[in-house]
Design a protein around this motif. Sequence first.
Motif, mmCIF file in Angstrom:
data_model
loop_
_atom_site.group_PDB
_atom_site.id
_atom_site.type_symbol
_atom_site.label_atom_id
_atom_site.label_comp_id
_atom_site.label_asym_id
_atom_site.label_seq_id
_atom_site.Cartn_x
_atom_site.Cartn_y
_atom_site.Cartn_z
ATOM 1 N N LEU A 121 -2.821 3.699 -5.902
ATOM 2 C CA LEU A 121 -2.424 4.555 -4.792
ATOM 3 C C LEU A 121 -3.608 4.808 -3.862
ATOM 4 N N THR A 122 -3.303 5.049 -2.580
ATOM 5 C CA THR A 122 -4.328 5.330 -1.589
ATOM 6 C C THR A 122 -4.262 6.798 -1.202
ATOM 7 N N LEU A 123 -5.301 7.560 -1.552
ATOM 8 C CA LEU A 123 -5.342 8.976 -1.210
ATOM 9 C C LEU A 123 -5.512 9.140 0.299
ATOM 10 N N VAL A 124 -4.651 9.962 0.909
ATOM 11 C CA VAL A 124 -4.701 10.140 2.359
ATOM 12 C C VAL A 124 -4.595 11.620 2.716
ATOM 13 N N THR A 125 -5.095 11.969 3.900
ATOM 14 C CA THR A 125 -4.871 13.283 4.481
ATOM 15 C C THR A 125 -3.668 13.174 5.414
ATOM 16 N N GLU A 126 -3.216 14.319 5.920
ATOM 17 C CA GLU A 126 -2.061 14.302 6.828
ATOM 18 C C GLU A 126 -2.349 13.459 8.068
ATOM 19 N N HIS A 127 -3.579 13.513 8.560
ATOM 20 C CA HIS A 127 -3.931 12.769 9.768
ATOM 21 C C HIS A 127 -4.131 11.278 9.490
ATOM 22 N N ASP A 128 -4.414 10.932 8.222
ATOM 23 C CA ASP A 128 -4.616 9.524 7.870
ATOM 24 C C ASP A 128 -3.324 8.731 7.831
ATOM 25 N N VAL A 129 -2.210 9.405 7.564
ATOM 26 C CA VAL A 129 -0.963 8.704 7.262
ATOM 27 C C VAL A 129 -0.586 7.719 8.354
ATOM 28 N N ALA A 130 -0.679 8.152 9.607
ATOM 29 C CA ALA A 130 -0.285 7.280 10.714
ATOM 30 C C ALA A 130 -1.276 6.137 10.909
ATOM 31 N N ARG A 131 -2.517 6.292 10.438
ATOM 32 C CA ARG A 131 -3.542 5.270 10.663
ATOM 33 C C ARG A 131 -3.512 4.163 9.624
ATOM 34 N N TYR A 132 -2.992 4.467 8.423
ATOM 35 C CA TYR A 132 -2.932 3.453 7.368
ATOM 36 C C TYR A 132 -1.640 2.645 7.483
ATOM 37 N N ALA A 133 -1.702 1.410 7.068
ATOM 38 C CA ALA A 133 -0.497 0.566 7.033
ATOM 39 C C ALA A 133 0.218 0.802 5.703
ATOM 40 N N THR B 275 0.835 -1.192 0.000
ATOM 41 C CA THR B 275 0.000 0.000 0.000
ATOM 42 C C THR B 275 0.874 1.247 0.000
ATOM 43 N N VAL B 276 0.702 2.082 -1.017
ATOM 44 C CA VAL B 276 1.451 3.334 -1.138
ATOM 45 C C VAL B 276 0.460 4.483 -1.061
ATOM 46 N N GLY B 277 0.712 5.405 -0.144
ATOM 47 C CA GLY B 277 -0.186 6.537 0.032
ATOM 48 C C GLY B 277 0.129 7.683 -0.920
ATOM 49 N N LEU B 278 -0.863 8.510 -1.157
ATOM 50 C CA LEU B 278 -0.707 9.697 -1.997
ATOM 51 C C LEU B 278 -1.305 10.876 -1.239
ATOM 52 N N TYR B 279 -0.446 11.823 -0.875
ATOM 53 C CA TYR B 279 -0.878 13.002 -0.136
ATOM 54 C C TYR B 279 -0.764 14.226 -1.033
ATOM 55 N N ILE B 280 -1.825 15.015 -1.095
ATOM 56 C CA ILE B 280 -1.843 16.234 -1.891
ATOM 57 C C ILE B 280 -1.869 17.423 -0.939
ATOM 58 N N ASP B 281 -0.890 18.287 -1.043
ATOM 59 C CA ASP B 281 -0.829 19.481 -0.209
ATOM 60 C C ASP B 281 -2.125 20.278 -0.365
ATOM 61 N N PRO B 282 -2.845 20.532 0.730
ATOM 62 C CA PRO B 282 -4.102 21.298 0.632
ATOM 63 C C PRO B 282 -3.917 22.669 -0.008
ATOM 64 N N TRP B 283 -2.716 23.240 0.108
ATOM 65 C CA TRP B 283 -2.449 24.536 -0.516
ATOM 66 C C TRP B 283 -2.637 24.460 -2.021
ATOM 67 N N LEU B 284 -2.230 23.341 -2.641
ATOM 68 C CA LEU B 284 -2.408 23.176 -4.086
ATOM 69 C C LEU B 284 -3.884 23.159 -4.451
ATOM 70 N N GLU B 285 -4.669 22.463 -3.639
ATOM 71 C CA GLU B 285 -6.099 22.371 -3.925
ATOM 72 C C GLU B 285 -6.788 23.715 -3.710
ATOM 73 N N ALA B 286 -6.393 24.418 -2.641
ATOM 74 C CA ALA B 286 -7.046 25.693 -2.337
ATOM 75 C C ALA B 286 -6.632 26.797 -3.304
ATOM 76 N N THR B 287 -5.363 26.823 -3.689
ATOM 77 C CA THR B 287 -4.840 27.906 -4.532
ATOM 78 C C THR B 287 -5.098 27.673 -6.007
ATOM 79 N N LEU B 288 -4.927 26.425 -6.442
ATOM 80 C CA LEU B 288 -4.979 26.133 -7.874
ATOM 81 C C LEU B 288 -6.184 25.295 -8.290
ATOM 82 N N GLY B 289 -6.996 24.884 -7.320
ATOM 83 C CA GLY B 289 -8.068 23.965 -7.679
ATOM 84 C C GLY B 289 -7.512 22.653 -8.178
ATOM 85 N N PHE B 290 -6.363 22.263 -7.645
ATOM 86 C CA PHE B 290 -5.638 21.077 -8.102
ATOM 87 C C PHE B 290 -6.485 19.823 -7.892
ATOM 88 N N ASP B 291 -6.642 19.022 -8.946
ATOM 89 C CA ASP B 291 -7.438 17.795 -8.876
ATOM 90 C C ASP B 291 -6.579 16.617 -9.330
#
Length: 364
Positions: free
Chosen positions: A199-211, A174-190
């Motif tokens: 890939l498994t999309l994760v938030t900063e708080h999810d990282v420690a919870r996923y294996a 399992t490989v996580g994929l984290y997208i900086d929220p700044w990219l989404e907020a500033t650029l509408g990055f999708d």
Amino acid sequence: MNTVSERSVSLFSLTPGGQQIARRLRQALSALSMHCYCAEKYLQAGFLPFDGNLKQTVAQRFHCDHALIFIGACGIAVRMIAPLLKDKFTDPGVLVIDEQGQFVISLLSGHIGGANELARQVADSLGAQPVISTATDVNQTCAFDLLAQQLNAASEQLHAATKTVNQLLVSGHTVGLYIDPWLEATLGFDIRQFDIRGLTLVTEHDVARYALSALIDVSMQVMRPDWPIPSFQLIPRRLVAGIGCRKNVSSVQLLTLFQQQLQRLNIHPLAVAAIGSIDLKCDEPALQHLAQQYQVPFKLFSAAELSSCSAQFPQSEFVQQTVGVGCVSQPAAWLLSDGCLLGETLRQQGITLTYGVMKSCYMS
């Protein structure tokens, strides 16, 4: 991301039968910049003779073209390219097509070299079967190097990250994929518009919870969280800079101010995509040196182009009289970024510097 239609291709036809395939390809893929080569004894309209022999011609074209296509046996192609190989990040894509046009084999540089994409396009035009053997494609997952290319992103660890992440993906980890929220907020990055299969999309708080076995961290920022697992940053090249300066400004001064402003904004140097100024500055040594230091395009705009959006920025009568428009750095950054400016304009030591961020991967 570069598309196949933008690439130059050399095609090597070894027999008359191969020339028939070459003619079909040239007609079907007219958008490609394709040069067809053959032995002099088979020379006909639309073909170029080998320069000396096949081996010499391949050696010449290997470092000039984005892709090479052989119509013939795989063994011949392998022997021709073997002495020229360097690595998957710099070698061109290489395809092999059989004389009957039944199979199109992606032989070399399937991802960054674009051979897999080109093989599918060529096979579609011939009604042939594309043969793709890269592990991530076979296992229906994305690939770190291909994702970097799609995002037009840089990585300080591209070689190591590609090897590690791709091996983990094809091995079922399992490989996580984290997208900086700044990219989404500033650029509408999708990120979903890109290939993120496996890939498994994760938030900063999810990282420690996923294996997770590893994490891909997509961000333009230098300071990153202290991730608890191996992480590999992908840095989208989206930052642009509009620059105005006095004649013969110091290259050291400009570079220093440029770097200091990046640090203030917490932007990674690898995020720089282009610098721009007025066309009267085309030969300004400091600007040319800056573009060379960051290995980015130096975009030039006429006074009329800058005037199209300059009214919204503070004007200088001196600049207006000197170059024909009341300001340079802000409208240049505005045009480069399609109106998405970042931070305040820096004015120091005869230099004005304005940053912007592109919303798309590539400049329009």
